[in-house]
Structures are given as structure tokens and as C-alpha cells.
Design an enzyme around this catalytic site. Structure first.
Site, PDB file in Angstrom:
ATOM      1  CG  HIS A 203      -2.081  -0.820   0.884  1.00 33.45           C
ATOM      2  ND1 HIS A 203      -3.386  -1.018   1.548  1.00 33.45           N
ATOM      3  CD2 HIS A 203      -2.464  -1.789   0.178  1.00 33.45           C
ATOM      4  CE1 HIS A 203      -4.333  -1.715   1.529  1.00 33.45           C
ATOM      5  NE2 HIS A 203      -3.901  -2.388   0.425  1.00 33.45           N
ATOM      6  CG  ASP A 204       5.248   3.583   1.008  1.00 35.59           C
ATOM      7  OD1 ASP A 204       5.103   4.380   0.615  1.00 35.59           O
ATOM      8  OD2 ASP A 204       6.111   2.631   1.679  1.00 35.59           O
TER       9      ASP A 204
ATOM     10  N   GLY B 203       5.196   5.524  -5.913  1.00 32.95           N
ATOM     11  CA  GLY B 203       6.493   4.878  -5.663  1.00 32.95           C
ATOM     12  C   GLY B 203       6.445   4.120  -3.894  1.00 32.95           C
TER      13      GLY B 203
ATOM     14  CG  ASP C 116       7.076   7.903  -1.276  1.00 34.83           C
ATOM     15  OD1 ASP C 116       6.113   7.014  -0.311  1.00 34.83           O
ATOM     16  OD2 ASP C 116       6.322   8.526  -1.515  1.00 34.83           O
TER      17      ASP C 116
ATOM     18  CB  SER D  22       3.905   8.488   1.324  1.00 32.50           C
ATOM     19  OG  SER D  22       3.520   7.359   0.803  1.00 32.50           O
TER      20      SER D  22
ATOM     21  N   PRO E 248      -6.206  -1.408  -5.422  1.00 32.71           N
ATOM     22  CG  PRO E 248      -5.030  -3.222  -5.866  1.00 32.71           C
ATOM     23  CD  PRO E 248      -4.393  -2.361  -5.775  1.00 32.71           C
TER      24      PRO E 248
END
Ligand code: HEM
Ligand SMILES: *[C@@H]1O[C@H](CO)[C@@H](O)[C@H](O)[C@H]1NC(C)=O
Ligand SMILES: *[C@@H]1O[C@H](CO)[C@@H](O)[C@H](O)[C@H]1NC(C)=O
Ligand SMILES: *[C@@H]1O[C@H](CO)[C@@H](O)[C@H](O)[C@H]1NC(C)=O
Ligand SMILES: *[C@@H]1O[C@H](CO)[C@@H](O)[C@H](O)[C@H]1NC(C)=O
Ligand SMILES: *[C@@H]1O[C@H](CO)[C@@H](O)[C@H](O)[C@H]1NC(C)=O
Ligand SMILES: *[C@@H]1O[C@H](CO)[C@@H](O)[C@H](O)[C@H]1NC(C)=O
Ligand SMILES: *[C@@H]1O[C@H](CO)[C@@H](O)[C@H](O)[C@H]1NC(C)=O
Ligand SMILES: *[C@@H]1O[C@H](CO)[C@@H](O)[C@H](O)[C@H]1NC(C)=O
Length: 208
Positions: free
Chosen positions: A69-70, A75, A77, A79, A168
Site C-alpha cells: 500500500h506504500d 513509489g 517512499d 508515505s 486496488p
């Protein structure tokens, strides 16, 4: 395809243009990125994962999913790890639809980061820690192991809206799923292989 020398040349011109438009895409990750400044990082992550698995056999699956999921937006990263921060206009991806009430293991990421920091302060990115933890989870589950490519830079921003639309969803049909995987440079073979593997791992870790 290259019937004339001019179409051959323009093919390379397009390639060249594509690469210069995305200079960051040329920075290559490699598996020895921390060999000077944190040579033991894989072992540290692996030990922390073993500890976490002792009290929660499902945690390996959860960390694989965090990495996925990151990576699926902008990318790998890190987040997904960022919390709300109004000063930096961060609306946490943790609250995005695919993540809220289903992503877990953030506390384990914190524990791994603490262990890594105590050996090599300020060296290893959290984005790389997610990648290392996912590999460790797969290999500790009896799956294959691989040399994790390293050197990811940390994101300073999150994108909750993109997390809502890029990851998804369980009700999506094959065309939608294919499009979302294609957007990540993955094809239908990858989609099927990854779906099979995650189901295997999910059942393994859940001991169903
Ligand atoms: C193909 C599209 C995919 C869809 C629609 C999808 C959807 C889901 C959903 C709905 C869950 C249950 C979340 C919950 O606990 O409520 C889940 C769990 C999970 N997914 Fe996916 N997923 C997909 C692909 C992947 C891929 C590619 C991976 C890994 C590379 C992955 C890894 C996992 C894992 C490990 C879990 C279990 C997590 C845990 O127990 O904490 N998934 N997925
Ligand atoms: C790995 O990547 C880093 C950063 O790009 C670079 O400094 C280092 O030389 C690379 N190592 C190898 C073996 O290519
Ligand atoms: C590397 O880390 C592991 C796990 O934390 C530890 O057992 C080992 O002693 C470390 N090795 C070195 C050379 O620091
Ligand atoms: C982020 O802020 C929203 C709105 O205030 C809140 O509902 C949510 O729980 C916060 N998320 C996190 C991860 O702290
Ligand atoms: C997450 O769970 C809480 C508590 O059950 C619920 O209030 C909230 O609406 C859920 N969030 C999402 C996005 O499903
Ligand atoms: C993302 O989806 C969640 C859950 O549906 C919603 O509460 C949130 O407002 C959405 N965020 C953005 C930025 O669109
Ligand atoms: C497929 O994607 C389209 C475009 O984003 C969206 O409108 C549609 O609802 C999606 N279909 C399903 C079944 O999720
Ligand atoms: C998937 O959904 C999209 C939009 O929701 C639709 O246009 C498309 O025909 C569907 N594809 C399949 C294979 O059902
Ligand atoms: C997907 O890509 C792999 C190489 O990365 C290739 O071996 C495979 O045949 C491709 N599958 C499809 C459906 O194009």
C-alpha cells in the site's frame, strides 16, 4: 519494428527524452546501499520481525501489505507512515479508504526503526525498512528470500486522495485491476502471481 534507420533513431530519441524527463527514475537502487554505514541492517530488521511474529503470527502479512500500500502510489517512499500534519498539509494515508481500519503493524515499524537507529542513527530510510520487513516476513514464513534493493528516499508528503483511488479495491473487476497494476509497470501475470502469493501468505500467517 525498426524497418528504417530513421524509425530506429527516433525510437532511441523517445527513450532518451523519457529518461531525461524523469531523471529520478535513473537513480538505481542496489542491495549494498548501506554496506558502509549500516551493514547489519537486514539482520536487525529480521531479528525484530522474529520477535514481533512471536506475539502476533499475523504481523508478517500486515507488514507485506503495508509495503504494497506504500508502493502503489508515487513509489515506495514511506508515505503511508506519515501522520496528519497541518503545517505540512499532510492528510495521512492511514485514513484513506483502503487503509483505514485495516492496515496494521505501524507499531512494529516503529520498533524496527528504533532498533535500526540504535545501531546506525539517521542512516536507513523508513521506506527501505518497509521493503526489508516485507522480505523478512516472506522468508520467515518459509517463502523465498532475496537481496532487497535499497536506497529509497523518504517522502515528505502524503496523498490520501491518491491512496483512495490508486490502491486496488476488493470490488473491482479484472479490467480495473489490470489497469491499476499496469500503472505500476506490472502485468496480468504479475497480478495473478501476487494475488496467489498474498492469499497463501495471508492463510499462512492467520493459521486458517
Ligand atoms: C489484487 C488486488 C488486491 C485487492 C483487491 C486486495 C484487497 C485486500 C483486502 C480487502 C484485504 C483485507 C483487509 C482487511 O483486513 O480488512 C487484504 C489483505 C491483505 N492483502 Fe491485499 N489486495 C490485493 C492485492 C494484494 C497484493 C498485491 C498483496 C501483496 C503483495 C496483498 C497483500 C495482502 C495481505 C498480506 C493481506 C493481509 C493483511 C493482514 O492480515 O494484516 N494484497 N487485501
Ligand atoms: C549503490 O547506490 C549508491 C547510491 O546511488 C551508490 O553510491 C553506490 O555506489 C551503489 N553501489 C553499487 C555497488 O553500485
Ligand atoms: C547484527 O544484528 C543481529 C541482530 O540484531 C545481531 O545478533 C548481530 O550480533 C549483529 N552483528 C553485528 C556484526 O553487529
Ligand atoms: C487525521 O485527522 C482526521 C481529521 O481530523 C482524523 O479524523 C484522523 O483520525 C487523523 N488521523 C490520524 C492517523 O491521526
Ligand atoms: C473505522 O472504524 C471506525 C470505528 O469502528 C468507524 O467509525 C469509521 O467509520 C471506520 N472508517 C472507515 C473509513 O471505514
Ligand atoms: C478518502 O476516503 C475516505 C474514506 O472513504 C474519506 O473519508 C476521505 O475523505 C477520502 N480522502 C480524500 C482526500 O479524498
Ligand atoms: C473501475 O474504474 C472506473 C474508473 O475509475 C470506476 O468508475 C468504476 O467504478 C470501477 N469499477 C469497479 C467495479 O470498481
Ligand atoms: C469493469 O468495469 C468497468 C467500469 O466499471 C467497465 O467499463 C468494464 O467493462 C468492466 N470490465 C469487465 C471485464 O467487466
Ligand atoms: C508479464 O511480464 C513478464 C516479464 O516481466 C513476462 O514474462 C510475462 O509473459 C508478461 N505477461 C503478460 C500477460 O504479458
Amino acid at each position: 519494428m525498426f524497418s528504417s534507420s530513421s524509425s530506429y533513431t527516433s525510437f532511441f530519441m523517445i527513450l532518451l527524452a523519457a529518461f531525461s524527463l524523469f531523471p529520478l527514475a535513473r537513480a538505481q537502487l542496489n542491495s549494498t546501499f548501506y554496506s558502509l554505514n549500516c551493514p547489519n541492517v537486514s539482520a536487525i530488521v529480521n531479528t525484530a520481525m522474529q520477535q514481533a511474529l512471536q506475539s502476533d503470527p499475523r504481523i508478517g502479512a500486515s507488514l507485506i501489505r503495508l509495503h504494497f500500500h506504500d508502493c502503489f502510489l508515487q513509489g515506495c517512499d514511506g508515505s503511508i507512515l506519515l501522520d496528519n500534519n497541518s503545517n505540512r498539509s499532510i492528510q495521512s494515508e492511514k485514513d484513506a479508504a483502503p487503509n483505514a481500519n485495516s492496515t496494521r503493524g505501524f507499531d512494529v515499524v516503529d520498533n524496527i526503526k528504533t532498533a535500526v537507529e540504535s545501531s546506525c542513527p539517521g542512516v536507513v530510510s523508513c521506506a527501505d525498512i518497509l521493503a526489508l520487513a516485507a522480505e523478512s516476513a516472506v522468508s520467515l514464513a518459509g517463502g523465498p528470500s532475496w537481496n532487497v534493493l535499497l536506497g529509497r528516499r523518504e517522502s515528505t508528503s502524503a496523498n490520501q486522495a491518491l491512496a483512495n483511488t490508486s490502491i486496488p479495491a476488493p470490488f473491482e473487476n479484472l479490467s480495473n485491476l489490470t489497469a491499476k497494476f499496469n500503472a505500476m509497470g506490472l502485468n496480468v501475470t504479475d497480478l495473478v502471481a501476487l494475488s496467489g502469493k498474498f492469499l497463501f501468505l495471508y492463510f499462512y500467517f492467520s493459521k486458517i
